[in-house]
Motif scaffolding. Sequence first.
Motif, short mmCIF file in Angstrom:
data_model
loop_
_atom_site.label_atom_id
_atom_site.label_comp_id
_atom_site.label_asym_id
_atom_site.label_seq_id
_atom_site.Cartn_x
_atom_site.Cartn_y
_atom_site.Cartn_z
N GLY A 1 -1.18 -0.68 -5.05
CA GLY A 1 -1.59 -1.80 -4.20
C GLY A 1 -2.64 -2.61 -4.93
O GLY A 1 -3.07 -2.26 -6.01
N SER B 1 -6.80 11.14 -6.53
CA SER B 1 -6.42 9.92 -7.26
C SER B 1 -7.47 9.56 -8.29
O SER B 1 -7.14 9.11 -9.40
CB SER B 1 -6.22 8.75 -6.28
N HIS C 1 -10.03 1.64 -0.42
CA HIS C 1 -8.70 1.58 0.17
C HIS C 1 -8.14 2.95 0.52
O HIS C 1 -6.92 3.17 0.46
CB HIS C 1 -7.73 0.85 -0.78
N GLY C 2 -9.00 3.89 0.86
CA GLY C 2 -8.53 5.22 1.25
C GLY C 2 -8.19 6.11 0.09
O GLY C 2 -7.69 7.22 0.29
N LEU C 3 -8.43 5.68 -1.14
CA LEU C 3 -8.17 6.52 -2.31
C LEU C 3 -9.05 7.76 -2.27
O LEU C 3 -10.23 7.69 -1.93
CB LEU C 3 -8.45 5.74 -3.60
N GLU D 1 -1.67 9.07 -2.79
CA GLU D 1 -1.66 8.09 -1.71
C GLU D 1 -2.53 6.87 -2.00
O GLU D 1 -3.64 6.99 -2.54
CB GLU D 1 -2.12 8.75 -0.40
N HIS D 2 -2.01 5.70 -1.63
CA HIS D 2 -2.72 4.41 -1.67
C HIS D 2 -3.00 3.89 -3.08
O HIS D 2 -3.62 2.83 -3.22
CB HIS D 2 -4.04 4.48 -0.90
N ARG E 1 -5.09 -1.28 -8.26
CA ARG E 1 -6.14 -0.37 -7.80
C ARG E 1 -6.56 0.67 -8.85
O ARG E 1 -7.35 1.56 -8.54
CB ARG E 1 -5.67 0.35 -6.53
N ASP F 1 0.89 -1.16 0.00
CA ASP F 1 0.00 0.00 0.00
C ASP F 1 0.93 1.20 0.00
O ASP F 1 1.58 1.49 1.00
CB ASP F 1 -0.91 0.00 1.23
#
Length: 546
Positions: free
Chosen positions: A433, A509, A503-505, A429-430, A486, A404
């Motif tokens: 992954g 993003s 996943h926190g995207l 970020e993220h 992802r 990640d």
Amino acid sequence: MDQKYMAGAAADGEGAGRRRFLALATGAATAAGLGAVSGCANGNGDRHGGGSDAGAGSKSESASPGGKPSAGGAHGFDVKAENARPGHSDWPVTKAGPARAIEGFADRVSVLPGESFGLHVSTTAPRFTVSAYRMGWYGGARARLVWRSEALPGTRQPEHAVDAGTRMVRTRWTRTATVGTKDWPEGCYLLRLDAQGGEGQRFVPLTVRSATTAGRTVAVNAVATWQAYNRWGGYGSYDGPNGGFASRSLAVSFDRPYDYDDGAGLFLVYEAPLVALAERLGIPLAYTTTTDVAREKQLLEGASAVLSLGHDEYWSPEQRERFTAARDAGTNIAILGANCCFRRIRLEPSDLGPDRTLVCYKSSYEQDPGFKRGHPATVDFRSAPGADPESSLLGVIYDGYPVDAPYVVTNPGHWLFEGTGAKAGDRFEHLVGVEYDKVDTGFPTPRPIEILAHSPVVCEGRPSHQDTAYYTVPSGAGVFATGTMRWVEALDATGDGRSGRNHGLDARSGALTTRVTENLLRVFAAGPAGRTHPAQDNVRSVYGSS
């Protein structure tokens, strides 16, 4: 062990952990919109005995006042006209109900428009209905209701059995209904099963495939990978009831439901966002599955581009041959995930039809009766015997799991980043992954190849990098690989990244991946991308070596 082979070895030993980690994303689909029931289906007989004709009691209404559903024929499908129809917001499974309240499968993974298929349904309810939703854009609703059955009699089907030799789960369910697809446009479908009284809902995925792909961008549903990760009945390609790799199935069957909460396999997270985006753009699409590509040698002939979606790990040698031949004939290829073309499989028949058993012995290939008869070993493509690393087609190669990490832009001036505003070193970020790929010239790697993003990762204590890459070949074809699983999931990332979904995207993003994918789809749909956008090799400048 040499680091190049660590990823493959780890994958064979992961068992339940890897499957659970990858499955965390499967509850992330949402939609909005309204519309009306349309279309009808007429049964064409029961090839396998039993069941009712769902077409005989179906509801049929026009899609709009005076409207008529499009025929969805091989030469007449218009994705823009289809998506101009009213969408429906009520398609998601919102009442899953108790386990085994209702579940089912289709006896074909795909049909041509107008063909029939069988539904095998088990339910504790006395009656149920079937609603066929075509998945697309539809003004953001993401689905259109094409057909709905009348109430059908429900029954609880017999318990499954497990094959002693392969640990393959077998069902002997009778056919519950025969469904025709007259007036169903080609595309990706989810059939929703609704138990009477709101006792439960589940999806059954189906592709209404295109008879020809010439001049179109082909969305390929990764049904083999969906099935490999399916653990309905307690067994899948990664583990059995005890969670251990040694108890895994050596072969898995399409003759069973999917065990994910909604029954949609991996479609909603790894494929539906891309289909929605492409249809919103009006890209001329064709629709098929990995099974169809493997079976039909000429299916990809003349296609503008072929899309491998977010999680497309399990390939037959025939599928790989078709993709490679298409590339060498000038068809662009986009790999919109990671860990693609990793497992070599064999497709065999089941009691219900051809290509409904997926054989993948992995490290136990010497036990495979098919291998003893001369079939290729169902091991990872990069592994002996018959090693053929996936990088020769993809440009990148699978490097590990789980990670990640931020996605780091390296080549912001590339045409794929046009309109994103991205600068060198920008981090998202993220976005890298849970699995990732990289350019590794220690494996067969087509050249020239450009690295667009080069993201540091640490995989189980081992420093490495994720790469997004683009290469071109003499035929003019361009091949793009995201290098992260992802990517398609991120197309739906519009939130603040703090909710735990996607996943926190975050929306940043989502905006990046959406614009890059739009650039990609438009250029790839126009013809061989290498003729207008040739790759400029930069491996030495990124890695410091050639």
